[in-house]
Design an enzyme around this catalytic site. Structure first.
Site, PDB file in Angstrom:
ATOM      1  N   GLU A 118       2.316   1.643  -3.518  1.00 32.19           N
ATOM      2  CA  GLU A 118       1.325   2.022  -4.517  1.00 32.19           C
ATOM      3  C   GLU A 118       0.918   3.487  -4.392  1.00 32.19           C
ATOM      4  O   GLU A 118       0.787   4.190  -5.405  1.00 32.19           O
ATOM      5  CB  GLU A 118       0.089   1.134  -4.389  1.00 32.19           C
ATOM      6  CG  GLU A 118       0.292  -0.296  -4.858  1.00 32.19           C
ATOM      7  CD  GLU A 118      -0.955  -1.151  -4.692  1.00 32.19           C
ATOM      8  OE1 GLU A 118      -0.941  -2.312  -5.139  1.00 32.19           O
ATOM      9  OE2 GLU A 118      -1.950  -0.657  -4.123  1.00 32.19           O
ATOM     10  N   GLU A 119       0.711   3.959  -3.155  1.00 31.06           N
ATOM     11  CA  GLU A 119       0.174   5.305  -2.975  1.00 31.06           C
ATOM     12  C   GLU A 119       1.243   6.392  -3.030  1.00 31.06           C
ATOM     13  O   GLU A 119       0.945   7.523  -3.426  1.00 31.06           O
ATOM     14  CB  GLU A 119      -0.580   5.394  -1.641  1.00 31.06           C
ATOM     15  CG  GLU A 119      -1.848   4.548  -1.613  1.00 31.06           C
ATOM     16  CD  GLU A 119      -2.722   4.845  -0.409  1.00 31.06           C
ATOM     17  OE1 GLU A 119      -2.386   5.795   0.355  1.00 31.06           O
ATOM     18  OE2 GLU A 119      -3.739   4.160  -0.230  1.00 31.06           O
ATOM     19  N   GLU A 142       0.823  -1.208   0.000  1.00 36.96           N
ATOM     20  CA  GLU A 142       0.000   0.000   0.000  1.00 36.96           C
ATOM     21  C   GLU A 142       0.861   1.262   0.000  1.00 36.96           C
ATOM     22  O   GLU A 142       0.538   2.231  -0.703  1.00 36.96           O
ATOM     23  CB  GLU A 142      -0.937  -0.005   1.209  1.00 36.96           C
ATOM     24  CG  GLU A 142      -2.103  -0.982   1.106  1.00 36.96           C
ATOM     25  CD  GLU A 142      -3.136  -0.540   0.078  1.00 36.96           C
ATOM     26  OE1 GLU A 142      -3.090   0.630  -0.375  1.00 36.96           O
ATOM     27  OE2 GLU A 142      -4.000  -1.359  -0.287  1.00 36.96           O
TER      28      GLU A 142
END
Length: 355
Positions: free
Chosen positions: A231-232, A228
């Site tokens: 990805e962010e 996460e």
């Protein structure tokens, strides 16, 4: 003549036998025809042999349950006509699993299902599972009309369930929880990695938050947190600890939710935001993050900050993933432990554990 007829019916009644020997079931019935694989067939006279390959299948992992063997091809007489039984495998808990693959006429399917349930009831079967692929959705209504209910659904299939005995069913329920992660990423300058969301409840300028997300199916908590963040924000990280977790109910699609607060160490600093979901991202002094009105208003965020500050300032210890083996599966798994307080070498003398 009468005595010979009586002897015949007496021998017929006592001649019906059901005997399970390893992977084969032997039946001696009358007016019951079994047709197995095309490689062998039998007439209705003499002994009838049905090849039945048993598999040990867990009802907890439905994707592994429905792996059918060549059981059916059997037929029963219904209203003077042969009705083919559905192909099935036995599970570990006194039930059977049917995985539909080939198209069927709904009326023929209803007859086969009705005959199969009748057959299973006589066999003492309890639970019945039908894995129905999406391309056979026209067979769902006949199953529901015979008492089957929806157990769970995935993008490519629907799982139907049925309980044969007149008792409360003991079938395992559908998955009840969603697993979320919140990533507390702090560098050696005591700056935390924060983002502003472009979508969701926290979207809008002025609201800075930790990276959060949902763990994918088959993904470990620590791997989900690392993914996460990458990805962010584009930042590479190393997982350190689970600092705390929160449980709540009736959240996403009325399911329960377990949210793990995770601490990660950054391995890079350059930020490249995920354009589709993230409005902005930056490194922010943790005191500045904690002073946001939004953080002060929400108790969960306050706890996340307090726990994070305790971790870097007062020696708060969380739970680190330790890889373990299991007596029940060859797959490795993780136990999250307070590694600073637990000396596994002293516990078993080998540095390994098996649960």
């Amino acid at each position: 003549m009468l005595s010979s007829r009586a002897a015949f019916f007496s021998s017929f009644q006592t001649g019906i036998a059901l005997r399970t020997a390893r992977n084969r079931i032997f039946l001696r019935p009358a007016r019951l025809t079994f047709r197995s694989d095309p490689s062998f067939r039998h007439s209705i006279s003499g002994d009838f042999k049905v090849r039945h390959t048993r598999k040990l299948i867990s009802t907890r992992t439905m994707s592994n349950m429905a792996n059918p063997s060549s059981v059916a091809g059997s037929t029963l007489m219904e209203q003077g006509q042969d009705v083919e039984l559905l192909t099935f495998v036995n599970d570990d808990y006194g039930g059977v699993i049917v995985e539909m693959k080939a198209p069927m006429d709904p009326t023929a399917f209803a007859s086969s299902l009705r005959a199969s349930v009748s057959h299973w009831r006589k066999q003492g079967i309890k639970g019945v599972w039908i894995k129905m692929p999406i391309n056979l959705a026209n067979l769902i209504q006949p199953a529901v009309e015979q008492g089957f209910w929806y157990h769970h659904a995935e993008p490519n299939y629907l799982m139907l369930a049925y309980w044969i005995p007149d008792t409360k069913h003991t079938l395992p329920l559908n998955a009840s929880h969603r697993v979320g992660v919140g990533a507390f990423v702090i560098n050696n300058k005591k700056e935390v990695l924060v983002v502003q969301e472009k979508i969701g409840k926290m979207k809008g300028p002025g609201i800075w938050k930790f990276v959060t997300g949902v763990v994918d199916p088959g993904e470990y908590i620590h791997d989900g947190a690392i993914r996460e963040v990458k990805e962010e924000t584009g930042v590479d990280t190393e997982f350190l600890e689970v600092l705390a977790f929160r449980q709540s109910h009736m959240t996403f699609f009325d399911k329960s939710d377990i949210f793990f607060i995770c601490m990660l160490r950054p391995l890079s600093s350059d930020i490249q935001i995920q354009e589709s979901e993230i409005e902005a991202a930056q490194w922010m002094p943790i005191e500045e993050f904690a002073s946001q009105p939004f953080v002060k208003k929400h108790e969960l965020l306050k706890y996340m900050v307090d726990i994070s500050l305790a971790k870097i300032g007062m020696g708060y210890t969380g739970f680190s993933p330790v890889n373990i083996s299991s007596a029940f599966t060859d797959r490795l798994s993780y136990i999250y432990v307070n590694s600073g307080a637990l000396n596994r070498n002293d516990r078993d003398g080998s540095g390994s554990s098996s649960l």
